[in-house]
Design an enzyme around this catalytic site. Structure first.
Site, PDB file in Angstrom:
ATOM      1  N   LYS A  10       0.857  -1.015   0.048  1.00 19.80           N
ATOM      2  CA  LYS A  10      -0.147   0.047   0.195  1.00 19.80           C
ATOM      3  C   LYS A  10       0.728   1.217  -0.056  1.00 19.80           C
ATOM      4  CE  LYS A  10      -3.981  -2.189   2.195  1.00 19.80           C
ATOM      5  NZ  LYS A  10      -4.892  -2.130   3.361  1.00 19.80           N
ATOM      6  N   ASP A  40      -9.886   2.550   3.070  1.00 14.06           N
ATOM      7  CA  ASP A  40      -9.808   1.895   4.251  1.00 14.06           C
ATOM      8  C   ASP A  40     -10.517   2.520   5.369  1.00 14.06           C
ATOM      9  OD1 ASP A  40      -8.735  -0.539   3.179  1.00 14.06           O
ATOM     10  OD2 ASP A  40      -6.524  -0.083   3.709  1.00 14.06           O
TER      11      ASP A  40
HETATM   12  P1  NDP Z   1       1.001  -4.194   9.988  1.00 17.34           P
HETATM   13  O1  NDP Z   1       1.835  -5.347   9.901  1.00 17.34           O
HETATM   14  O2  NDP Z   1       1.217  -2.919   9.255  1.00 17.34           O
HETATM   15  O3  NDP Z   1       0.755  -3.640  11.682  1.00 17.34           O
HETATM   16  C1  NDP Z   1       0.779  -4.441  12.793  1.00 17.34           C
HETATM   17  C2  NDP Z   1       0.833  -3.789  13.877  1.00 17.34           C
HETATM   18  O4  NDP Z   1       0.300  -4.995  15.036  1.00 17.34           O
HETATM   19  C3  NDP Z   1       1.641  -3.106  14.479  1.00 17.34           C
HETATM   20  O5  NDP Z   1       1.005  -1.958  15.278  1.00 17.34           O
HETATM   21  C4  NDP Z   1       2.443  -4.055  15.546  1.00 17.34           C
HETATM   22  O6  NDP Z   1       3.136  -3.439  16.570  1.00 17.34           O
HETATM   23  C5  NDP Z   1       1.194  -4.933  16.069  1.00 17.34           C
HETATM   24  N1  NDP Z   1       1.703  -6.171  16.590  1.00 17.34           N
HETATM   25  C6  NDP Z   1       2.042  -6.913  15.943  1.00 17.34           C
HETATM   26  N2  NDP Z   1       2.228  -8.166  16.897  1.00 17.34           N
HETATM   27  C7  NDP Z   1       1.911  -7.961  17.876  1.00 17.34           C
HETATM   28  C8  NDP Z   1       2.027  -8.336  19.414  1.00 17.34           C
HETATM   29  N3  NDP Z   1       2.329  -9.634  19.343  1.00 17.34           N
HETATM   30  N4  NDP Z   1       1.345  -7.499  20.447  1.00 17.34           N
HETATM   31  C9  NDP Z   1       1.266  -6.219  20.035  1.00 17.34           C
HETATM   32  N5  NDP Z   1       0.921  -5.435  19.037  1.00 17.34           N
HETATM   33  C10 NDP Z   1       1.507  -6.596  18.030  1.00 17.34           C
HETATM   34  O7  NDP Z   1      -0.417  -4.704   9.948  1.00 17.34           O
HETATM   35  P2  NDP Z   1      -1.844  -3.947   9.132  1.00 17.34           P
HETATM   36  O8  NDP Z   1      -2.087  -2.690   9.656  1.00 17.34           O
HETATM   37  O9  NDP Z   1      -1.753  -3.841   7.731  1.00 17.34           O
HETATM   38  O10 NDP Z   1      -2.944  -5.065   9.760  1.00 17.34           O
HETATM   39  C11 NDP Z   1      -3.109  -5.152  10.762  1.00 17.34           C
HETATM   40  C12 NDP Z   1      -4.335  -6.246  10.948  1.00 17.34           C
HETATM   41  O11 NDP Z   1      -5.550  -5.482  10.387  1.00 17.34           O
HETATM   42  C13 NDP Z   1      -4.739  -7.466  10.459  1.00 17.34           C
HETATM   43  O12 NDP Z   1      -5.173  -8.617  11.048  1.00 17.34           O
HETATM   44  C14 NDP Z   1      -4.937  -7.294   9.029  1.00 17.34           C
HETATM   45  O13 NDP Z   1      -5.708  -8.474   8.518  1.00 17.34           O
HETATM   46  C15 NDP Z   1      -6.390  -6.296   9.500  1.00 17.34           C
HETATM   47  N6  NDP Z   1      -6.764  -5.619   8.259  1.00 17.34           N
HETATM   48  C16 NDP Z   1      -8.211  -5.622   7.998  1.00 17.34           C
HETATM   49  C17 NDP Z   1      -8.678  -4.856   7.177  1.00 17.34           C
HETATM   50  C18 NDP Z   1     -10.324  -5.018   6.595  1.00 17.34           C
HETATM   51  O14 NDP Z   1     -10.680  -4.537   5.575  1.00 17.34           O
HETATM   52  N7  NDP Z   1     -11.074  -5.493   7.566  1.00 17.34           N
HETATM   53  C19 NDP Z   1      -7.893  -4.112   6.163  1.00 17.34           C
HETATM   54  C20 NDP Z   1      -6.477  -3.861   6.574  1.00 17.34           C
HETATM   55  C21 NDP Z   1      -6.012  -4.905   7.391  1.00 17.34           C
HETATM   56  P3  NDP Z   1       4.582  -2.914  16.397  1.00 17.34           P
HETATM   57  O15 NDP Z   1       4.533  -1.472  15.827  1.00 17.34           O
HETATM   58  O16 NDP Z   1       5.214  -2.949  17.564  1.00 17.34           O
HETATM   59  O17 NDP Z   1       5.149  -4.081  15.495  1.00 17.34           O
END
Ligand code: NDP
Length: 283
Positions: free
Chosen positions: A69, A105
């Site tokens: 994206k 989104d």
């Molecule tokens: P990113 O990889 O960009 O971000 C992941 C986030 O999760 C970061 O803030 C990360 O924290 C955090 N994270 C990951 N593991 C952990 C953990 N063990 N404990 C705490 N925090 C954690 O992912 P996206 O933002 O692209 O996607 C996130 C979710 O949203 C996914 O489940 C995706 O499927 C869903 N989604 C749904 C959409 C919809 O249309 N419904 C559209 C887009 C996404 P840190 O910064 O510390 O690494």
């Protein structure tokens, strides 16, 4: 398909799991538009050449999913202000000069919340996570005029970076300790989990739902399987909503951007529900 059939698609890596083809193909059929929507698996290093090639081949519009994206926003010849603000594009619209980028989104989530009669203006919102989805959602909440927006992330520096990009006064960046702080929790109207924890690889700290408002709405962007966050919210008697509504509405908004027509929402919802059911049964 005929020689006149227009081609749309989604770029991602991986992309085989995407439910957008089921939803968008159903929409084109219902709207009697001669078009087809296909998944394009694309590695990061090939994204630019793929976008150029698909434009040259006459592709009419694209969605973009993980991990492309941000890069797609850089390749777009023009950006809608909401895509520019969050630095990411999930929709590419064909123009005379190339693909223009937009991001549906955040607006998709707001539309899903509106279906639950939740209007963000003047409300207190906690976002958990500061990744790509949190970014588009945070900008949408700021535009919608929330009373306060707290961004809690495992890596607080990323939350800080996100709130700086918002240029909004009523924001706070913090770490996940906020999920246990009564002072933060008791004022909230909405919590949105934007982390990828539901996909495995770790869990969020348990939220103290007991100190939250009884009318608190809890939303997880994940869909297809109940997350631990939503299960705990439900057990505490709070209203819950998963990410399927956001997926539906971001797709409906993209459909309208490409075609100029109102999206056949009921058909898209039905196609999406069936696709989620099939995907869940396969797991
Ligand atoms: P990113 O990889 O960009 O971000 C992941 C986030 O999760 C970061 O803030 C990360 O924290 C955090 N994270 C990951 N593991 C952990 C953990 N063990 N404990 C705490 N925090 C954690 O992912 P996206 O933002 O692209 O996607 C996130 C979710 O949203 C996914 O489940 C995706 O499927 C869903 N989604 C749904 C959409 C919809 O249309 N419904 C559209 C887009 C996404 P840190 O910064 O510390 O690494």
């Amino acid at each position: 398909m005929r020689g006149t059939t227009r081609v749309y698609g989604i770029l991602g890596d991986p992309v085989a799991h995407s439910l957008s083809p089921a939803m968008q193909n159903a929409a084109f059929t219902a709207a009697k538009i001669d078009a087809v929507y296909v998944p394009f698996p694309v590695a990061a290093e090939s994204l630019g050449t793929t976008i150029d090639g698909l434009f040259a081949a006459g592709v009419a519009g694209l969605n973009v999913t993980v991990p492309h994206k941000e890069a797609a926003a850089r390749y777009a010849v023009a950006l809608h202000p909401r895509a520019r603000a969050c630095g990411a594009a999930n929709t590419l619209i064909r123009t005379a000069d190339g693909f223009a980028g937009d991001n549906t989104d955040g607006a998709g989530l707001l539309a899903a919340l509106a279906e639950r009669s939740f209007a963000p203006r003047g409300r207190h919102v906690l976002l958990i996570g500061a990744g790509g989805s949190a970014r588009s959602v945070a900008h949408a909440f700021a535009r919608a005029g929330v009373a306060s927006l707290t961004v809690a992330n495992r890596t607080p520096a990323r939350a800080e970076e996100l709130i700086m990009s918002l240029r909004y006064r009523r924001v706070l960046a913090t770490d996940l300790a906020a999920l246990r702080e009564a002072e933060t929790l008791e004022q909230l109207d909405l919590i949105v989990n934007c982390t990828s924890t539901a996909l495995g690889g770790g869990a969020l700290p348990t939220i103290r739902f007991a100190v939250t408002k009884p009318r608190l709405l809890c939303c997880d962007l994940m869909y297809g399987k109940p997350s631990r966050f939503l299960a705990q919210a439900k057990a505490a008697g709070r209203t819950t909503i998963d990410g399927s509504g956001m997926l539906l509405h971001q797709g409906a908004l993209a459909f309208t951007l490409w075609t100029g027509k109102r999206a056949p929402l009921a058909v898209m919802r039905q196609a999406l529900t069936s696709a989620i059911r099939r995907a869940t049964a396969r797991r």
